[in-house]
Each structure stands twice: as C-alpha cells, then as structure tokens.
Design a protein around this motif. Structure first.
Motif, PDB file in Angstrom:
ATOM      1  N   PHE A   1       0.830  -1.196   0.000  1.00 44.46           N
ATOM      2  CA  PHE A   1       0.000   0.000   0.000  1.00 44.46           C
ATOM      3  C   PHE A   1       0.873   1.257   0.000  1.00 44.46           C
ATOM      4  O   PHE A   1       0.563   2.244  -0.662  1.00 44.46           O
ATOM      5  CB  PHE A   1      -0.950  -0.001   1.198  1.00 44.46           C
ATOM      6  N   GLY A   2       1.988   1.223   0.730  1.00 46.26           N
ATOM      7  CA  GLY A   2       2.923   2.350   0.741  1.00 46.26           C
ATOM      8  C   GLY A   2       3.480   2.645  -0.639  1.00 46.26           C
ATOM      9  O   GLY A   2       3.588   3.797  -1.048  1.00 46.26           O
ATOM     10  N   LYS A   3       3.820   1.608  -1.375  1.00 49.85           N
ATOM     11  CA  LYS A   3       4.296   1.797  -2.751  1.00 49.85           C
ATOM     12  C   LYS A   3       3.203   2.399  -3.623  1.00 49.85           C
ATOM     13  O   LYS A   3       3.465   3.249  -4.466  1.00 49.85           O
ATOM     14  CB  LYS A   3       4.763   0.464  -3.334  1.00 49.85           C
ATOM     15  N   PHE A   4       1.973   1.950  -3.401  1.00 49.40           N
ATOM     16  CA  PHE A   4       0.830   2.461  -4.149  1.00 49.40           C
ATOM     17  C   PHE A   4       0.638   3.956  -3.875  1.00 49.40           C
ATOM     18  O   PHE A   4       0.426   4.746  -4.787  1.00 49.40           O
ATOM     19  CB  PHE A   4      -0.423   1.666  -3.759  1.00 49.40           C
ATOM     20  N   VAL A   5       0.744   4.347  -2.609  1.00 47.61           N
ATOM     21  CA  VAL A   5       0.554   5.758  -2.221  1.00 47.61           C
ATOM     22  C   VAL A   5       1.648   6.631  -2.814  1.00 47.61           C
ATOM     23  O   VAL A   5       1.394   7.747  -3.249  1.00 47.61           O
ATOM     24  CB  VAL A   5       0.516   5.897  -0.682  1.00 47.61           C
ATOM     25  N   ARG A   6       2.883   6.137  -2.832  1.00 49.40           N
ATOM     26  CA  ARG A   6       4.011   6.928  -3.328  1.00 49.40           C
ATOM     27  C   ARG A   6       4.067   7.002  -4.852  1.00 49.40           C
ATOM     28  O   ARG A   6       4.799   7.825  -5.394  1.00 49.40           O
ATOM     29  CB  ARG A   6       5.324   6.350  -2.801  1.00 49.40           C
ATOM     30  N   ASN A   7       3.338   6.145  -5.538  1.00 50.59           N
ATOM     31  CA  ASN A   7       3.348   6.120  -6.996  1.00 50.59           C
ATOM     32  C   ASN A   7       2.619   7.360  -7.528  1.00 50.59           C
ATOM     33  O   ASN A   7       1.444   7.557  -7.247  1.00 50.59           O
ATOM     34  CB  ASN A   7       2.663   4.844  -7.488  1.00 50.59           C
ATOM     35  N   PRO A   8       3.290   8.197  -8.310  1.00 55.61           N
ATOM     36  CA  PRO A   8       2.661   9.419  -8.836  1.00 55.61           C
ATOM     37  C   PRO A   8       1.435   9.156  -9.711  1.00 55.61           C
ATOM     38  O   PRO A   8       0.585  10.021  -9.853  1.00 55.61           O
ATOM     39  CB  PRO A   8       3.768  10.084  -9.649  1.00 55.61           C
TER      40      PRO A   8
END
Length: 99
Positions: A21-28
């Motif tokens: 989920f963290g990777k998803f949030v950081r993805n522009p």
C-alpha cells in the motif's frame, strides 16, 4: 488516533500488504498529494506497535502539516478543532486509496 476507521483499516493490514500500500501511495500515477504520502509515512513510522504516546492525532497533524506547527502552538489547548478539520480531507482521500 487508533479509533479512526481509516487508521484501523491500515493497522489491520498484514506487513506485506502494508508495504505494498505504501508503494501504491508513493506512486505518482495513483497519488500526487504530498500530504497523503506524509500521512502514510506517519502511520508507517509507528507500524506495527502503535504506541499510544507516539500515535496521537496531534502528533499526526504536526507530522503531516509541519508548516502549521506555529499556529498549533498558539492555540494552546484548543487545537482539537484545527487538528480534526485539517486531517479530515487527507483521511477521506486515504480511505479512497485504500478501497
């Protein structure tokens, strides 16, 4: 802070899903708002322990909105309304990202 439904959903995620989920949030492509990235980072800094003294609404507010620290300090005790009002939209948007 633990009583918030969005935060409770994040706390319930297994560690692997939490990191994804963290990777998803950081993805522009998924999110362009720095506020949401800071909100995730605040939760991640406390994951999985969520100690009561380190995980309060006020601390979350100051982490997510560091530019409002002076305003928060000037309110001296009556800042709950400011904190709730300012965190309302980021938490709502965070809920949409979770879903």
């Amino acid at each position: 802070m633990k009583k918030n439904k969005v935060i409770a959903q994040l706390m319930a995620l297994p560690p692997k899903e939490f990191r994804r989920f963290g990777k998803f949030v950081r993805n522009p492509a998924n999110n362009k708002k720095e506020v949401l990235i800071r909100l995730y980072q605040f939760v991640a800094n406390n994951h999985p322990d969520y100690e009561e003294r380190k995980f309060t609404k006020a601390q979350c507010f100051l982490y997510v909105f560091p530019e409002l620290e002076y305003q928060y300090e000037r309110l001296n005790g009556i800042a709950d309304e400011l904190v709730s009002k300012k965190l309302k939209n980021p938490l709502y948007e965070f809920k949409n990202l979770i879903e």
